[in-house]
Design a protein around this motif. Structure first.
Motif, PDB file in Angstrom:
ATOM      1  N   LEU A  51      -0.806 -10.959  89.170  1.00 42.97           N
ATOM      2  CA  LEU A  51      -2.208 -11.349  89.284  1.00 42.97           C
ATOM      3  C   LEU A  51      -2.351 -12.621  90.112  1.00 42.97           C
ATOM      4  O   LEU A  51      -3.284 -12.750  90.928  1.00 42.97           O
ATOM      5  CB  LEU A  51      -2.797 -11.570  87.883  1.00 42.97           C
ATOM      6  N   CYS A  54      -2.163 -11.837  93.755  1.00 44.79           N
ATOM      7  CA  CYS A  54      -3.428 -11.255  94.229  1.00 44.79           C
ATOM      8  C   CYS A  54      -4.457 -12.344  94.523  1.00 44.79           C
ATOM      9  O   CYS A  54      -5.135 -12.319  95.548  1.00 44.79           O
ATOM     10  CB  CYS A  54      -3.988 -10.286  93.188  1.00 44.79           C
ATOM     11  N   LEU A  58      -5.938 -13.362  98.179  1.00 44.47           N
ATOM     12  CA  LEU A  58      -7.379 -13.192  98.340  1.00 44.47           C
ATOM     13  C   LEU A  58      -8.039 -14.488  98.794  1.00 44.47           C
ATOM     14  O   LEU A  58      -8.851 -14.500  99.723  1.00 44.47           O
ATOM     15  CB  LEU A  58      -8.003 -12.713  97.023  1.00 44.47           C
ATOM     16  N   PHE A  64      -3.380  -8.356 101.032  1.00 42.15           N
ATOM     17  CA  PHE A  64      -2.986  -8.331  99.622  1.00 42.15           C
ATOM     18  C   PHE A  64      -2.699  -6.915  99.131  1.00 42.15           C
ATOM     19  O   PHE A  64      -2.796  -6.616  97.938  1.00 42.15           O
ATOM     20  CB  PHE A  64      -4.074  -8.986  98.747  1.00 42.15           C
ATOM     21  N   TYR A  65      -2.312  -6.021 100.063  1.00 41.63           N
ATOM     22  CA  TYR A  65      -2.019  -4.642  99.686  1.00 41.63           C
ATOM     23  C   TYR A  65      -0.858  -4.576  98.704  1.00 41.63           C
ATOM     24  O   TYR A  65      -0.941  -3.907  97.665  1.00 41.63           O
ATOM     25  CB  TYR A  65      -1.683  -3.816 100.926  1.00 41.63           C
ATOM     26  N   THR A  68      -1.681  -6.171  95.289  1.00 42.60           N
ATOM     27  CA  THR A  68      -2.486  -5.280  94.456  1.00 42.60           C
ATOM     28  C   THR A  68      -1.627  -4.152  93.904  1.00 42.60           C
ATOM     29  O   THR A  68      -1.735  -3.790  92.726  1.00 42.60           O
ATOM     30  CB  THR A  68      -3.648  -4.684  95.271  1.00 42.60           C
ATOM     31  N   LEU A  71       0.471  -5.461  91.141  1.00 46.29           N
ATOM     32  CA  LEU A  71      -0.299  -5.668  89.916  1.00 46.29           C
ATOM     33  C   LEU A  71      -0.562  -4.348  89.189  1.00 46.29           C
ATOM     34  O   LEU A  71      -0.320  -4.229  87.985  1.00 46.29           O
ATOM     35  CB  LEU A  71      -1.628  -6.350  90.247  1.00 46.29           C
ATOM     36  N   LEU A  72      -1.049  -3.349  89.928  1.00 46.96           N
ATOM     37  CA  LEU A  72      -1.341  -2.053  89.309  1.00 46.96           C
ATOM     38  C   LEU A  72      -0.064  -1.397  88.776  1.00 46.96           C
ATOM     39  O   LEU A  72      -0.046  -0.870  87.661  1.00 46.96           O
ATOM     40  CB  LEU A  72      -2.012  -1.129  90.328  1.00 46.96           C
TER      41      LEU A  72
END
Length: 223
Positions: A51, A54, A58, A64-65, A68, A71-72
């Motif tokens: 997180l 990210c 950002l 930030f591909y 992200t 994170l997912l």
């Protein structure tokens, strides 16, 4: 046909655009923290790091591909580990992903539409019909076989380490043979594919679109 090192680096940059470290580091944090402080702390730490990446990307308006994705992926993996109470389960999504990619690659060969051609088409936007020519497709079919064997080896190793509960081995395997590091490892397949495409003596994409008759110069850049 000689493939220059600079060309390889430039071509790989089409795929490796972003902060790949962002997708790898949370998994390293999970393993390290789990070894010292336990599963729950490891889960919160790895998700927290993902997180943070990210937010940093950002705020700094950087790509930030991978952050992200990290994170997912971390959230899903942590869910597997938390509800099972087993740190090894953190890597189940990666095993599922490897199985999916292997099946996708192998199925594309059975259907006569090799995955390497689709990957090139999506990356470069070249005319799809060009890839299916008999003097072009063999290069992409052979490279897809290389990929398929690579994906199968990775899957077998992942399952073996998972069943043995070797968490350290899993993290090293997924770091060394995972995306996007695996893309770098497959550079030889790019070099081979470019060489093979030249040997087939088919038209380049531009020559194909312009309807130029043989003999052709062939594709001199990219694969």
């Amino acid at each position: 046909m000689a493939i220059k090192g600079k060309e390889v680096i430039e071509e790989m940059s089409l795929i490796l655009s972003g902060k790949s470290f962002d997708a790898v580091f949370p998994s390293l944090v999970f393993v390290l923290i789990n070894g010292f402080y336990g599963l729950n702390t490891a889960i919160f730490s790895s998700v927290g790091v993902a997180l943070l990446f990210c937010i940093i990307r950002l705020l700094s308006k950087q790509p930030f591909y991978y952050a992200t994705g990290g994170l997912l992926g971390g959230l899903i993996a942590s869910g597997f580990a938390y509800f099972a109470g087993n740190a090894s389960n953190y890597f189940i999504p990666k095993i599922i992903s490897s199985a999916f990619v292997f099946l996708l690659s192998f199925t594309s060969l059975l259907m006569g539409k090799p995955l390497a051609a689709w990957a090139s088409h999506l990356t470069r936007g070249w005319d799809l019909k060009w890839y299916w020519r008999k003097d072009v497709k063999p290069a992409y079919r052979e490279v897809t076989w290389i990929w398929t064997i690579f994906f199968l080896i990775r899957l077998v190793l992942q399952i073996s380490l998972f069943l043995s509960g070797n968490i350290i081995g899993l993290i090293w395997l997924n770091t060394l043979l995972g995306f996007p590091v695996s893309i770098i490892g497959l550079v030889p397949s790019y070099i081979y594919g470019s060489w093979r495409l030249h040997k087939l003596k088919g038209p380049s994409v531009e020559e194909y679109l312009e309807g130029i008759e043989a003999p052709w110069k062939g594709q001199t850049r990219g694969f």
